[in-house]
Motif scaffolding. Structure first.
Motif, mmCIF file in Angstrom:
data_model
loop_
_atom_site.group_PDB
_atom_site.id
_atom_site.type_symbol
_atom_site.label_atom_id
_atom_site.label_comp_id
_atom_site.label_asym_id
_atom_site.label_seq_id
_atom_site.Cartn_x
_atom_site.Cartn_y
_atom_site.Cartn_z
ATOM 1 N N ARG A 57 -9.979 2.867 -11.643
ATOM 2 C CA ARG A 57 -9.935 1.923 -12.826
ATOM 3 C C ARG A 57 -8.719 2.329 -13.883
ATOM 4 O O ARG A 57 -8.384 3.518 -13.883
ATOM 5 C CB ARG A 57 -11.220 1.701 -13.472
ATOM 6 N N LEU A 112 -3.442 4.312 -0.979
ATOM 7 C CA LEU A 112 -3.439 3.585 -2.312
ATOM 8 C C LEU A 112 -3.365 2.162 -2.297
ATOM 9 O O LEU A 112 -2.063 2.011 -2.024
ATOM 10 C CB LEU A 112 -3.027 4.613 -3.321
ATOM 11 N N GLY A 159 -6.580 -2.115 -11.417
ATOM 12 C CA GLY A 159 -6.693 -0.882 -10.837
ATOM 13 C C GLY A 159 -6.238 -0.471 -9.450
ATOM 14 O O GLY A 159 -5.506 -1.377 -8.820
ATOM 15 N N CYS A 160 -6.663 0.485 -8.791
ATOM 16 C CA CYS A 160 -6.198 0.704 -7.442
ATOM 17 C C CYS A 160 -7.280 0.999 -6.703
ATOM 18 O O CYS A 160 -8.369 1.881 -6.858
ATOM 19 C CB CYS A 160 -5.359 1.998 -7.281
ATOM 20 N N SER A 161 -7.499 0.258 -5.308
ATOM 21 C CA SER A 161 -8.465 0.781 -4.311
ATOM 22 C C SER A 161 -7.999 1.929 -3.399
ATOM 23 O O SER A 161 -6.679 2.230 -3.336
ATOM 24 C CB SER A 161 -8.930 -0.241 -3.521
ATOM 25 N N LEU A 162 -8.719 3.020 -3.129
ATOM 26 C CA LEU A 162 -8.495 4.311 -2.449
ATOM 27 C C LEU A 162 -9.335 4.363 -1.473
ATOM 28 O O LEU A 162 -10.548 4.430 -1.570
ATOM 29 C CB LEU A 162 -8.714 5.343 -3.746
ATOM 30 N N THR A 163 -8.731 4.806 -0.195
ATOM 31 C CA THR A 163 -9.429 5.254 0.779
ATOM 32 C C THR A 163 -9.003 6.642 1.320
ATOM 33 O O THR A 163 -7.546 6.933 1.355
ATOM 34 C CB THR A 163 -9.086 4.227 1.878
ATOM 35 N N GLY A 179 -3.932 -2.817 -7.476
ATOM 36 C CA GLY A 179 -4.380 -4.148 -7.669
ATOM 37 C C GLY A 179 -4.147 -4.682 -8.936
ATOM 38 O O GLY A 179 -3.487 -3.917 -9.960
ATOM 39 N N ARG A 190 0.991 -1.267 -0.049
ATOM 40 C CA ARG A 190 -0.052 -0.103 -0.342
ATOM 41 C C ARG A 190 0.905 1.224 -0.150
ATOM 42 O O ARG A 190 2.167 1.137 0.434
ATOM 43 C CB ARG A 190 -1.205 0.009 1.139
ATOM 44 N N GLU A 203 -14.373 5.749 0.364
ATOM 45 C CA GLU A 203 -13.803 4.647 -0.427
ATOM 46 C C GLU A 203 -14.101 4.739 -1.930
ATOM 47 O O GLU A 203 -15.224 5.110 -2.149
ATOM 48 C CB GLU A 203 -13.773 3.349 0.021
ATOM 49 N N THR A 204 -13.068 4.634 -2.684
ATOM 50 C CA THR A 204 -13.569 4.643 -4.142
ATOM 51 C C THR A 204 -12.431 3.611 -4.965
ATOM 52 O O THR A 204 -11.485 2.981 -4.260
ATOM 53 C CB THR A 204 -13.678 5.951 -4.824
ATOM 54 N N ARG A 205 -12.558 3.571 -6.085
ATOM 55 C CA ARG A 205 -11.630 2.685 -6.831
ATOM 56 C C ARG A 205 -11.239 3.346 -8.261
ATOM 57 O O ARG A 205 -12.201 3.968 -8.880
ATOM 58 C CB ARG A 205 -12.065 1.128 -7.202
#
Length: 433
Positions: free
Chosen positions: A341, A286, A292-296, A289, A219, A337-339
């Motif tokens: 892409r 960040l 894409g990437c997961s984001l908090t 993956g 991360r 949270e979002t992602r």
């Protein structure tokens, strides 16, 4: 010249004279002849024929030059008394203009004394003509400009010293500002990143900051913020904020709790400070993956981040309810949270961008204009987005009142993305810290 005219004598009581020696001396001064006034005037007098040959010169100028009347009258020209540079200027500019206009005043030249020293002077010349208008001679008044030249040189030295001092201050400000920002951004596997810092003042340190750093399990932590005020005090709080966020993020995966810890630290710092400071901050994690990437993301009173989507839409990623950091004991911070892409980019910025003046009425650029700008820009990768915002900031010119920091994180596009309709309300609020 008569001394019988009205006027106070030099009596000690300020009234009329009473026959004292001072009165006699005063009267003697008033009886000076015209010739004496000419010879011993506080300025130089010079009369020359139209070809420049000296016809008459007073004692004051002779004393300044260290010359005798026999050396100059009927033997030398006015130009002969000048330095090489002065002579060149006299022949190419002064003399032609004087012939055309008949009068020139306040011209700075340099004369050469008998000992070879330079004598800076101010020259005023007038052409005297006959009753038929035929030019007969040139009368010139010469003022000693040595004190003025010394004053100008002192002013020049003071100006150069001030410029050197300002340059030193600028260099110190730049060095200090660089110490508050990462020298380069690290490479993030599966993502692309870019950043830009735009100072509003060359010699004043701002409070804007950003950073990107690795965490555990692949991360990445990042933040961007703005400390209130400018100068050394703001720089101290900025440094404290930046390194405290880094340290807290390493030990706590929750961005809202990290901001809570920073809030407690700044409140403690403000208790012992005569100049309390607060800041706005957006902090996130960040996680790259496979697709894409997961984001908090958590925000403490900061302007909302922008999402530039691969489909050509753009929208704000709101974190409602986040409060200023360091201002309230029980400040609350919202996390979303979002992602990201492939082809998506998250753009963070400080309020110097939206508060830039765009017209003479001090109208501000604003969030709506920025959203329209992002909509025209999307889709765009992180480097392209930051480059476009940099050009936008440059275009504001003097309308940019505050420093601006920009940080973009995105996922490289896997192919051309179609443009779609604008979509608002991106991101899903999950909890409040």
């Amino acid at each position: 010249m008569s001394a019988a005219g009205p006027g106070p004598g030099p009596g000690r009581d300020g009234g009329a004279g009473n026959g004292s020696p001072d009165d006699a001396a005063f009267s003697a001064l008033l009886e000076d002849s015209v010739e004496d006034l000419y010879e011993n005037a506080p300025c130089g007098y010079l009369s020359t024929l139209m070809d420049g040959k000296i016809a008459r010169i007073n004692g004051t100028l002779l004393n300044w030059l260290g010359r005798t009347r026999e050396e100059l009258v009927g033997r030398r020209t006015f130009a002969d008394l000048l330095t090489v540079g002065g002579r060149l200027y006299h022949e190419t500019h002064f003399a032609p203009l004087l012939r055309m206009q008949g009068h020139l005043g306040g011209i700075a030249l340099e004369m050469r004394t008998a000992s070879g020293e330079r004598l800076p002077v101010l020259i005023t010349s007038t052409v005297k003509t006959s009753s038929e208008g035929r030019p007969l001679l040139i009368r010139t008044t010469v003022f000693d400009a040595r004190d003025r030249r010394a004053y100008e040189q002192e002013l020049l030295r003071a100006r150069r010293a001030a410029e050197a001092e300002r340059e030193h201050a600028v260099q110190l400000a730049r060095t200090l500002q660089r110490s508050l920002l990462p020298p380069v951004l690290p490479e993030v596997p599966g993502a692309e990143v870019a950043a830009h810092y735009h100072p509003a003042s060359a010699d004043e340190v701002g409070g804007d900051f950003y950073d990107l750093f690795p965490l555990a399990d692949g991360r990445w932590g990042f933040f961007l913020g703005d400390v209130s005020g400018k100068g050394a005090e703001a720089a101290i709080v900025t440094s404290l904020t930046r390194y405290s966020l880094r340290a807290a993020a390493v030990h706590d995966p929750d961005p809202s709790r990290v901001l809570t810890a920073l809030n407690t630290l700044l409140l403690h710092q403000n208790d012992s400070s005569h100049d309390p400071r607060h800041c706005t901050v957006v902090h996130g994690v960040l996680a790259p993956g496979e697709h894409g990437c997961s984001l908090t993301l958590a925000s403490g009173g900061h302007p909302p981040a922008l999402l530039l989507r691969a489909d050509g839409t753009a929208d704000y990623l709101y974190t409602p309810g986040g409060q200023l950091v360091g201002a309230l004991p029980e400040a609350r911070f919202t996390t979303v949270e979002t992602r990201l892409r492939p082809g998506d980019t998250l753009l963070l910025y400080t309020d110097g961008l939206t508060e830039a003046r765009t017209d003479e009425d001090r109208g501000r650029y604003g969030e709506e204009a920025l959203l329209d700008f992002a909509g025209e820009l999307a889709p765009a990768g992180a480097p392209a987005a930051v480059a476009a915002v940099t050009r936008l900031l440059d275009g504001f010119g003097e309308g940019l009142d505050d420093d601006t920091a920009v940080l973009a994180l995105g996922v490289p596009a896997s192919g051309d993305a179609p443009h779609g309709a604008r979509r608002r309300g991106a991101g899903r609020p999950v909890r409040t810290g």
